[in-house]
Design an enzyme around this catalytic site. Structure first.
Site, PDB file in Angstrom:
ATOM      1  N   HIS A 185      -5.561   2.272  12.937  1.00  0.00           N
ATOM      2  CA  HIS A 185      -5.814   1.206  11.967  1.00  0.00           C
ATOM      3  C   HIS A 185      -4.819   0.048  12.127  1.00  0.00           C
ATOM      4  O   HIS A 185      -5.231  -1.075  12.390  1.00  0.00           O
ATOM      5  CB  HIS A 185      -5.766   1.800  10.542  1.00  0.00           C
TER       6      HIS A 185
ATOM      7  N   HIS B  78       1.083  -5.500   6.103  1.00  0.00           N
ATOM      8  CA  HIS B  78       0.182  -4.633   6.868  1.00  0.00           C
ATOM      9  C   HIS B  78      -0.567  -5.522   7.849  1.00  0.00           C
ATOM     10  O   HIS B  78      -1.093  -6.570   7.465  1.00  0.00           O
ATOM     11  CB  HIS B  78      -0.794  -3.909   5.930  1.00  0.00           C
TER      12      HIS B  78
ATOM     13  N   GLU C  87      -5.428  -3.101  -0.165  1.00  0.00           N
ATOM     14  CA  GLU C  87      -4.314  -2.184   0.113  1.00  0.00           C
ATOM     15  C   GLU C  87      -3.219  -2.283  -0.957  1.00  0.00           C
ATOM     16  O   GLU C  87      -2.089  -1.843  -0.731  1.00  0.00           O
ATOM     17  CB  GLU C  87      -3.707  -2.459   1.507  1.00  0.00           C
TER      18      GLU C  87
ATOM     19  N   HIS D 162      -2.706  -5.558  12.106  1.00  0.00           N
ATOM     20  CA  HIS D 162      -3.466  -4.797  13.099  1.00  0.00           C
ATOM     21  C   HIS D 162      -3.028  -5.189  14.517  1.00  0.00           C
ATOM     22  O   HIS D 162      -3.797  -5.834  15.240  1.00  0.00           O
ATOM     23  CB  HIS D 162      -4.969  -5.067  12.953  1.00  0.00           C
TER      24      HIS D 162
END
Ligand code: 13P
Ligand code: ZN
Length: 273
Positions: free
Chosen positions: A218, A146, A123, A148
């Site tokens: 996501h 980032h 990413e 989840h």
């Protein structure tokens, strides 16, 4: 931390503390259940901790394309989680599961300079495009995350929640602190291929307005001055999502704070909207 004599962290207490904070946050991501296998990534701009000796370090990999040209990142240094690496491993051994990269003068390629040849997260386009923007606008933000988070990702599977500010309002109304500590709310990016430049560009667009952005089906992407603050913003949103889901599991729709109560605390806490 696993620090052999060749680590860039040796003799650099300020940089070591910064990396320790990243490792601590990575441990929380794993404990929260938000970081299955290699799920999630962290990058932190560490240029302010870089001395002349680090600037002299040779590249330990070939020049790799970023996929974007980022003029404000020329000569900047980042700690990046390695692609395929686990947060739970990074928590104990940050320099074995991440690396320090330098952005080259063409602003379109990077090299790894320490400690080992651990290739940065897939990413990277999203992370670096956002860091480029921080420097462009003179933002004090240096960390991008980032991850989840289970409940937030679950909620992103319902189209009604993806309409502008619907989820922000709902999550803010579950418990007063959520608005206080995530005052800009949650932006939405419709599903895009992980690691793509379109995902990066869509994320940057939402970050003009929000500090945390949902990547539909996501995960989330969060930004702040340091990695702990970025983690905290996701944590308060996820707490609200859990309260909402707990109420639904008990068989009722939670009332949520009233508009008057929300307004009262927005004024009392000097919040932006
Ligand atoms: P990386 O292992 O490449 O960081 O990817 C994890 C992830 O969550 C991709 O969206
Ligand atoms: Zn992901």
């Amino acid at each position: 931390m696993n620090m052999d004599s060749k680590s860039i962290l040796n003799g650099r207490p300020a940089l070591s503390l910064k990396i320790e904070q990243i490792a601590e946050a990575a441990g929380y991501l794993w404990q929260k259940g938000w970081a299955e296998r290699n799920g999630g990534n962290i990058t932190v701009n560490i240029t302010e901790y870089v001395d002349d000796a680090i600037r002299q370090l040779p590249a330990i990999c070939e020049e790799n394309p970023i996929g974007l040209t980022l003029p404000h990142l020329k000569g900047q240094y980042f700690y990046c989680k390695g692609t395929g690496k686990r947060m739970r491993d990074l928590a104990r051994y940050p320099m074995d599961n991440g690396s320090i990269i330098r952005i080259l003068d063409d602003c379109a390629h990077y090299v790894i300079v320490a400690d080992q040849q651990v290739m940065p997260t897939s990413e990277l386009p999203s992370h670096l495009l956002v860091h480029n923007w921080f420097l462009e606008i003179g933002s004090p933000y240096r960390a991008t995350l980032h991850t989840h988070p289970i409940e937030l990702v679950a909620m992103s599977h319902n189209k009604d929640f993806l309409k502008k500010d619907v989820l922000s309002q709902l999550l803010w109304s579950m418990i007063p602190e959520t608005k206080a500590f995530c005052p800009k709310g949650l932006g939405i990016v419709n599903y895009q291929l992980p690691g793509s430049t379109i995902l990066a560009q869509s994320t940057l667009k939402e970050l003009q307005e929000y500090d945390v952005v949902m990547w539909e089906k996501h995960g989330v992407f969060a930004v702040d001055e340091d990695i702990m603050k970025a983690f905290d913003q996701v944590d308060v949103l996820c707490k609200s999502a859990q309260i909402y889901i707990s109420a639904k599991n008990m068989g009722f729709e939670p009332d949520g704070m009233s508009q008057e109560q929300m307004k009262e605390m927005t004024i009392a806490f000097h919040l932006p909207k």
